[in-house]
Design an enzyme around this catalytic site. Structure first.
Site, short mmCIF file in Angstrom:
data_model
loop_
_atom_site.label_atom_id
_atom_site.label_comp_id
_atom_site.label_asym_id
_atom_site.label_seq_id
_atom_site.Cartn_x
_atom_site.Cartn_y
_atom_site.Cartn_z
CG MET A 30 61.77 105.53 47.91
SD MET A 30 60.55 105.01 46.69
CE MET A 30 61.29 103.51 46.12
N GLY A 31 63.52 104.48 52.37
CA GLY A 31 63.63 103.64 53.57
C GLY A 31 64.21 102.27 53.26
CG HIS A 37 69.83 103.79 51.71
ND1 HIS A 37 69.27 102.56 51.86
CD2 HIS A 37 69.18 104.37 50.66
CE1 HIS A 37 68.33 102.37 50.97
NE2 HIS A 37 68.24 103.46 50.23
CD GLU A 148 78.70 106.17 40.20
OE1 GLU A 148 79.31 105.07 40.18
OE2 GLU A 148 79.23 107.25 39.88
CD GLN A 153 66.40 107.42 41.26
OE1 GLN A 153 65.24 107.05 41.34
NE2 GLN A 153 67.26 107.28 42.26
O1 PAF Z 1 66.29 105.96 44.59
C1 PAF Z 1 65.32 106.05 45.38
O2 PAF Z 1 65.33 105.52 46.48
C2 PAF Z 1 64.10 106.85 44.94
O3 PAF Z 1 63.87 106.72 43.59
C3 PAF Z 1 64.17 108.33 45.35
C4 PAF Z 1 65.33 109.04 44.69
C5 PAF Z 1 64.29 108.44 46.86
C6 PAF Z 1 62.87 109.03 44.93
O4 PAF Z 1 61.76 108.44 45.50
#
Ligand code: PAF
Length: 255
Positions: A30-31, A37, A148, A153
Site C-alpha cells: 500500500m506504498g 518492503h 510476517e 494476514q
Molecule cells: O499488507 C499490506 O500492505 C496490505 O494488506 C496488502 C497485502 C497490500 C493488501 O492491500
C-alpha cells in the site's frame, strides 16, 4: 522500471515474449515503502527473473474512514526507492477499475479472520483478502511475498490460496526491525517523537517470558492502550495503540 496503470496493459505485457515464460515475483503493497518492503523485493528478485510491485491503498480494508484518510502516501519517494532496488514493474491501479463492481463481490473467511485484528477491525480482512485475490488474478505471478509482521494476514492469504486453488505460491518473509526493535511499518510515520520513543517497548515487552495477561498489564503501564495479547501458531501477537496510531507485532514464543 515500467509503470502500468491499467489491467489490460499488464495482461498484454504478461503474455508478451518479454514475460511469457519468465518466473515472476510479486510484492503487493500500500506504498509508504520502508526497509521491510524492500526486503520482500530483494527476496523476489533473488528467486525470480522479474519482479513486479503494486502500490494500491485499498479502501475496503480500512474499517475507519479517518484511518484511510491519514494513511501515509509517499508515491514519489516510493518510485525512487523501487528504481534504486531494481524493480522491473510497478502496478499502480485505479480504485474505479479495481472496484468497478463497488465491492459487491468479496472474499470472506469465517474463522481466523474474526480473531485478533479481525475482532478489533470488523471487515478488515474481507477487504484485504478481496484485494489480494484480485491482484493475484491480475498479476498472474509465480510467487507473491508477504511480511510476517502481518502474520495473521499471511496465514489468511495462504489459506485463501489453498482453498481457491490459486496458482501463485504465497511466500512469507521475516519482520524487519529498526535498531531499537520496532517492527517496520508504514504506520510508524504517523508516530509523534514522544510516541516513537515509546513504540519499541511493544516488541521488548512482547518478547519477554511474561504471560499474555502480564504483557497486557506491562504495555498498559508503558502508556499503550492494548487491544489484545494472544497466542496462536506458536507465536505471541499483540495490538496496542499509542494515541491514534495502532501498532501490531508478533514474536515466536520462547519455551
Ligand atoms: O499488507 C499490506 O500492505 C496490505 O494488506 C496488502 C497485502 C497490500 C493488501 O492491500
Amino acid at each position: 522500471m515500467r509503470i502500468i496503470r491499467k489491467v489490460k496493459d499488464w495482461r498484454k505485457l504478461r503474455s508478451s515474449s518479454l514475460l511469457k515464460n519468465k518466473k515472476l515475483g510479486f510484492v503487493p503493497t500500500m506504498g509508504a515503502l520502508h526497509a521491510g518492503h524492500l526486503s520482500l523485493i530483494k527476496k523476489s528478485k533473488k528467486e525470480n527473473q522479474k519482479t513486479i510491485v503494486s502500490i494500491f491503498v485499498n479502501p475496503t480494508q480500512f474499517n475507519d474512514k479517518k484511518d484511510l484518510k491519514n494513511y501515509p502516501r509517499t508515491l514519489n519517494d516510493d518510485i525512487k526507492k523501487l528504481r534504486e532496488e531494481g524493480t522491473d514493474f510497478l502496478f499502480l491501479p485505479d480504485t474505479n477499475e479495481i472496484y468497478a463492481e463497488e465491492f459487491t463481490y468479496k472474499v470472506s473467511e469465517s474463522h481466523i479472520s474474526r480473531l485478533m485484528c479481525g475482532a478489533f477491525r470488523p471487515g478488515h480482512f474481507d477487504g484485504a483478502l478481496t484485494v489480494v485475490m484480485k491482484l493475484l488474478n491480475i498479476i498472474d505471478a509465480d510467487s507473491a511475498y508477504f511480511g510476517e509482521k502481518d502474520y495473521q494476514q499471511y496465514m489468511l492469504i495462504k489459506g485463501m490460496a489453498k482453498a481457491f486453488f490459486l496458482k501463485t505460491k504465497i511466500i512469507p518473509s521475516k519482520t524487519i526491525r529498526e535498531k531499537d526493535g520496532l517492527a517496520m511499518s508504514s504506520r510508524n510515520l504517523l508516530l509523534n517523537p514522544r510516541q516513537r520513543l515509546l513504540a519499541p517497548k511493544l516488541h521488548k515487552i512482547l518478547n519477554s517470558r511474561k504471560s499474555p495477561e502480564q504483557i497486557k498489564e506491562s504495555l498498559n503501564s508503558a502508556r499503550f492502550e492494548t487491544e489484545y495479547v494472544k497466542e496462536a501458531w506458536q507465536r505471541r501477537f499483540a495490538s496496542a495503540k499509542l494515541g491514534k496510531v495502532r501498532l501490531i507485532d508478533n514474536v515466536k514464543i520462547k519455551r
